[in-house]
Scaffold this motif. Structure first.
Motif, short mmCIF file in Angstrom:
data_model
loop_
_atom_site.label_atom_id
_atom_site.label_comp_id
_atom_site.label_asym_id
_atom_site.label_seq_id
_atom_site.Cartn_x
_atom_site.Cartn_y
_atom_site.Cartn_z
N ALA A 1 0.84 -1.21 0.00
CA ALA A 1 0.00 0.00 0.00
C ALA A 1 0.87 1.25 0.00
O ALA A 1 0.63 2.21 -0.77
CB ALA A 1 -0.90 -0.02 1.25
N GLU A 2 1.95 1.22 0.79
CA GLU A 2 2.85 2.37 0.89
C GLU A 2 3.53 2.65 -0.45
O GLU A 2 3.52 3.79 -0.95
CB GLU A 2 3.90 2.08 1.97
CG GLU A 2 4.54 3.33 2.51
CD GLU A 2 5.17 3.11 3.85
OE1 GLU A 2 6.09 3.85 4.23
OE2 GLU A 2 4.67 2.16 4.55
N SER A 3 4.07 1.56 -1.04
CA SER A 3 4.80 1.81 -2.31
C SER A 3 3.84 2.26 -3.41
O SER A 3 4.16 3.15 -4.20
CB SER A 3 5.61 0.57 -2.72
OG SER A 3 4.74 -0.51 -2.96
N ALA A 4 2.59 1.66 -3.39
CA ALA A 4 1.61 2.08 -4.41
C ALA A 4 1.25 3.56 -4.20
O ALA A 4 1.14 4.34 -5.17
CB ALA A 4 0.36 1.20 -4.30
N ALA A 5 1.10 3.91 -2.89
CA ALA A 5 0.76 5.30 -2.59
C ALA A 5 1.85 6.25 -3.08
O ALA A 5 1.58 7.32 -3.67
CB ALA A 5 0.56 5.44 -1.08
N ARG A 6 3.13 5.84 -2.86
CA ARG A 6 4.25 6.67 -3.30
C ARG A 6 4.27 6.78 -4.82
O ARG A 6 4.47 7.87 -5.40
CB ARG A 6 5.58 6.10 -2.82
CG ARG A 6 5.79 6.50 -1.36
CD ARG A 6 7.00 5.84 -0.76
NE ARG A 6 6.99 6.06 0.67
CZ ARG A 6 7.82 5.47 1.49
NH1 ARG A 6 8.71 4.60 1.00
NH2 ARG A 6 7.76 5.71 2.78
N LEU B 1 -3.20 4.04 -7.93
CA LEU B 1 -4.21 4.27 -6.90
C LEU B 1 -5.03 3.01 -6.69
O LEU B 1 -5.28 2.57 -5.56
CB LEU B 1 -5.11 5.45 -7.30
CG LEU B 1 -6.12 5.85 -6.23
CD1 LEU B 1 -5.42 6.36 -4.95
CD2 LEU B 1 -7.08 6.92 -6.74
N ASN B 2 -5.40 2.38 -7.80
CA ASN B 2 -6.16 1.11 -7.72
C ASN B 2 -5.38 0.04 -6.94
O ASN B 2 -5.89 -0.64 -6.06
CB ASN B 2 -6.47 0.58 -9.13
CG ASN B 2 -7.55 1.43 -9.82
OD1 ASN B 2 -8.22 2.26 -9.17
ND2 ASN B 2 -7.69 1.27 -11.12
N ASP B 3 -4.09 -0.03 -7.30
CA ASP B 3 -3.20 -1.00 -6.64
C ASP B 3 -3.20 -0.75 -5.14
O ASP B 3 -3.34 -1.67 -4.33
CB ASP B 3 -1.79 -0.82 -7.21
CG ASP B 3 -1.02 -2.11 -7.16
OD1 ASP B 3 -1.64 -3.17 -6.78
OD2 ASP B 3 0.20 -2.12 -7.45
N HIS B 4 -3.09 0.57 -4.78
CA HIS B 4 -3.07 0.96 -3.39
C HIS B 4 -4.36 0.58 -2.68
O HIS B 4 -4.34 -0.03 -1.61
CB HIS B 4 -2.83 2.49 -3.29
CG HIS B 4 -3.00 3.01 -1.91
ND1 HIS B 4 -1.99 2.89 -0.95
CD2 HIS B 4 -4.06 3.62 -1.29
CE1 HIS B 4 -2.44 3.40 0.18
NE2 HIS B 4 -3.70 3.86 0.00
N GLU B 5 -5.47 0.89 -3.36
CA GLU B 5 -6.77 0.56 -2.76
C GLU B 5 -6.88 -0.94 -2.48
O GLU B 5 -7.33 -1.40 -1.44
CB GLU B 5 -7.92 0.99 -3.69
CG GLU B 5 -8.03 2.50 -3.92
CD GLU B 5 -8.36 3.30 -2.66
OE1 GLU B 5 -8.93 2.65 -1.71
OE2 GLU B 5 -8.05 4.50 -2.58
#
Lengths: 506, 145
Positions: A65-70, A81-85
């Motif tokens: 989630a952190e790396s996707a957010a970054r 964003l989808n990945d993060h979600e």
């Protein structure tokens, strides 16, 4: 083998079997319990590994989630964003699962609560970052990220996760050791039990072999005894027969030799009697000469007087006793001689209609029966194979006795009946005569012994003779009687008598 | 009787011997009676010194024999007498207490001429001997060949 030893051996085998069975039960129970324990231990190991996996999964998802957010912060591409979600959505179920997994461990529950709050804080930071990005305030978002990175939250998260992992590692080590221990125990119990069972089985086999050998020995001995038995019986029978023959010979010789001096005693007693007549005739004539009495008429016997007469009478009395005693002794000796002669007679088995035989005896005794006012009833009797002369003697003696010893003044009634049972014919000669005192029941069968009022002539031979005959015919006889109640003589004879069972009887 | 017959009495019981002799005398027989109380002496006398019986050639003998002897049975003597060519014609009277039918039969088979059982009853005994005496007085005894 002594019964004591046999009993102990049987008891030993039973004990051994019980012990074997007990060991089996114990081993089985222990195995089941231990296997169950090992399974639960393994389950705990699996459980620990799973918990550890979940911890890692939580961390992984948080990182993702952190790396996707970054990445989203850098590129603002929807894909990240989808990945993060997706990653964020995965975090909570994994946390929940971890929660259920560590519910048994209070330390872990505390750790987990801490981890959860840290993650929640991080997640809310993500939400704020996403919000700032959506507003286009990239600088604030980056500052937030930097701020998040610098704060202790991610460090705390790492440390908490590490603590949890360490805890799980510790548990894993413990539980693995436990599982190993219980498995080892199970193995030891199984092996020991099996070894015990094997040992018991070996002892059992040895015992069985020993008892089998003992049984074989006993069987061999039995076979040998059986073989010997017949020989032994034959030998004994031969011995007995020899002894019996010797007694017969002895009785014969004794009675015979007794007779010889008896001839002399009787002979010279008679000679004395002759002399007595001569002596007293002479005394009488001398006495007459002395008293100067007139001589008696020619040919007449001189009369004795006074003391001389007394003397003569005493002399005669003494001689009379001697002669009657000799006569009695002669009768006894003749009786023994006849008995021994009878004992040496060979029996010939022939088929005999006993009713016909007894009717014949009854007809020869009819005169005596009439004189004694006695009726004789002969019921149907079986035909048997036996010695005719012996049977005639047996029954004529018994019927003769019955007629002889009737109650005076009471009409006699003699009944002869028979039944058959198990190869034997049982004859009964029953009368209503004077009966025999139970005390004399044995005595009447003895030679020269009689019982009751001695008012009938007899030597005391009949029943002894009858019993000897019955025995030689392989039978038995007995009497049932009370004084004044009549007597019943019972004779049991084999229906099919033959020479071989005579031999065994003699 | 052309020749005086000698009566050989072989009887171990002296009482019996006396009674027999008395009753024979009472029946009026006055022949010589030679008593023997055992078998050995009797056999010695009968067979003579050479054991052939030749001594009695030409003598008339009558043998009264008891079966129960101390040293042998009368049957042996009977056999011996009947097998001896000089003695076999001599009549043998068995006079014994044995009344066994087998024994009686055997004696007759061996050639005994008369078998008498000694009865204990003296009347019968005396009677039997007297009749025997009567028998002695009428029979013709051939001399030994």
């Amino acid at each position: 083998m002594a019964p004591e030893v046999r009993r102990r051996r049987t008891l030993g085998q039973v004990l051994l079997l019980s012990a074997g069975f007990l060991v089996l039960v114990v081993v089985s129970t222990a195995s089941v319990l231990l296997v169950n324990k090992a399974r639960s231990d393994s389950a705990w190991v699996v459980h620990t590994v799973e918990a550890e996996n979940q911890i890692n999964a939580v961390l992984l998802e948080v990182r993702r989630a952190e790396s996707a957010a970054r990445a989203y912060l850098l590129t603002q591409e929807q894909e990240f964003l989808n990945d993060h979600e997706l990653a964020v959505a995965a975090i909570r179920p994994v946390l929940d699962k971890l929660n259920t997994l560590v519910a048994d461990n209070p330390t872990q529950i505390g750790n987990l609560a801490q981890l959860r709050s840290v993650i929640e804080t991080r997640l809310s930071q993500f939400d704020r970052e996403k919000l700032l990005v959506a507003r286009g305030d990239l600088a604030a978002a980056i500052a937030l990220v930097r701020d998040a990175g610098s704060t202790t939250s991610s460090k705390t998260m790492r440390e908490t996760a590490e603590a949890m992992r360490l805890e799980e590692e510790r548990l894993l080590a413990l539980r693995t050791a436990n599982a190993d221990a219980s498995q080892q125990l199970a193995a030891i119990v199984t092996i020991t039990g099996s070894a015990l069972v094997v040992v018991l089985a070996i002892i059992s086999v040895l015992l069985v072999r020993r008892s089998t050998r003992a049984r074989d020995d006993a069987e061999a001995q039995l076979r040998e005894s059986n073989l010997n038995l017949e020989t032994t019986v034959d030998e004994r029978t031969a011995d007995l027969r020899e002894a019996n023959e010797e007694i017969q010979r002895f009785a014969y010789i004794v009675s015979h030799d007794l007779r010889s001096p008896l001839v002399n005693i009787m002979g010279f007693t008679s000679e004395l009697e002759e002399l007595r007549n001569d002596i007293f005739r002479r005394i009488a004539s001398l006495a007459r000469a002395v008293s100067a009495a007139p001589p008696p008429a020619e040919g007449a016997e001189p009369e004795l007087e006074g003391a001389d007469k007394q003397l003569s009478e005493d002399f005669s009395e003494a001689l009379g006793f001697i002669k009657s005693s000799i006569a009695k002794m002669d009768r006894l000796i003749s009786a023994i001689l006849n008995l021994t002669r009878e004992g040496r007679r060979e029996f010939v088995p022939v088929r005999i209609d006993t009713r016909e035989l007894i009717e014949q005896i009854v007809s020869t005794l009819a005169h005596q029966a009439d004189e004694a006012h006695t009726t004789i009833r002969v019921e149907p009797l079986p035909a048997i194979v036996s010695d005719r002369l012996a049977l005639e003697q047996i029954f004529s003696n018994l019927i003769d006795n019955a007629i002889k010893y009737m109650k005076p003044g009471v009409p006699g009634d003699i009944r002869i009946r028979a039944r058959t049972k198990l190869g034997f014919a049982i004859f009964e000669v029953a009368d209503n005569g004077r009966g025999i005192d139970p005390r004399d029941h044995q005595r009447i069968f003895d030679l020269f012994r009689r019982a009751g009022t001695q008012d009938r002539p007899g030597q005391g031979i009949g029943l002894a003779h009858v019993r000897a005959l019955v025995r030689r015919l392989g039978g038995t006889m007995s009497v049932a009687s009370e004084l004044d109640q009549g007597s019943t003589f019972t004779i049991t004879l084999p229906i099919n008598w033959n020479v071989s069972n005579r031999n065994s009887d003699r | 009787m052309t020749m005086p017959v000698t009566i050989i009495m072989i009887e171990d019981d002296e009482g019996h011997a006396r009674l027999i002799e008395r009753n024979i005398r009472r029946s009026g027989v006055n022949n010589e009676i030679k008593p023997f109380t055992n078998g050995t002496d009797a056999v010695k006398y009968l067979l003579g010194a050479d054991g052939s019986g030749l001594d009695h050639k030409g003598h008339a003998l009558l043998i009264l024999l008891d079966l129960n002897l101390p040293d042998m049975t009368g049957i042996d003597i009977l056999k011996m007498v009947k097998q001896n060519s000089y003695l076999k014609s001599a009549p043998v009277v068995i006079l014994t207490t044995t009344d066994d039918s087998q024994e009686i039969k055997r004696c007759y088979e061996l050639g005994c001429n008369v078998y008498i059982t000694k009865p204990v009853n003296y009347e019968s005994f005396a009677n039997a001997i007297r009749q025997l005496g009567l028998f002695f007085s009428v029979i013709q005894v051939p001399p030994a060949a």
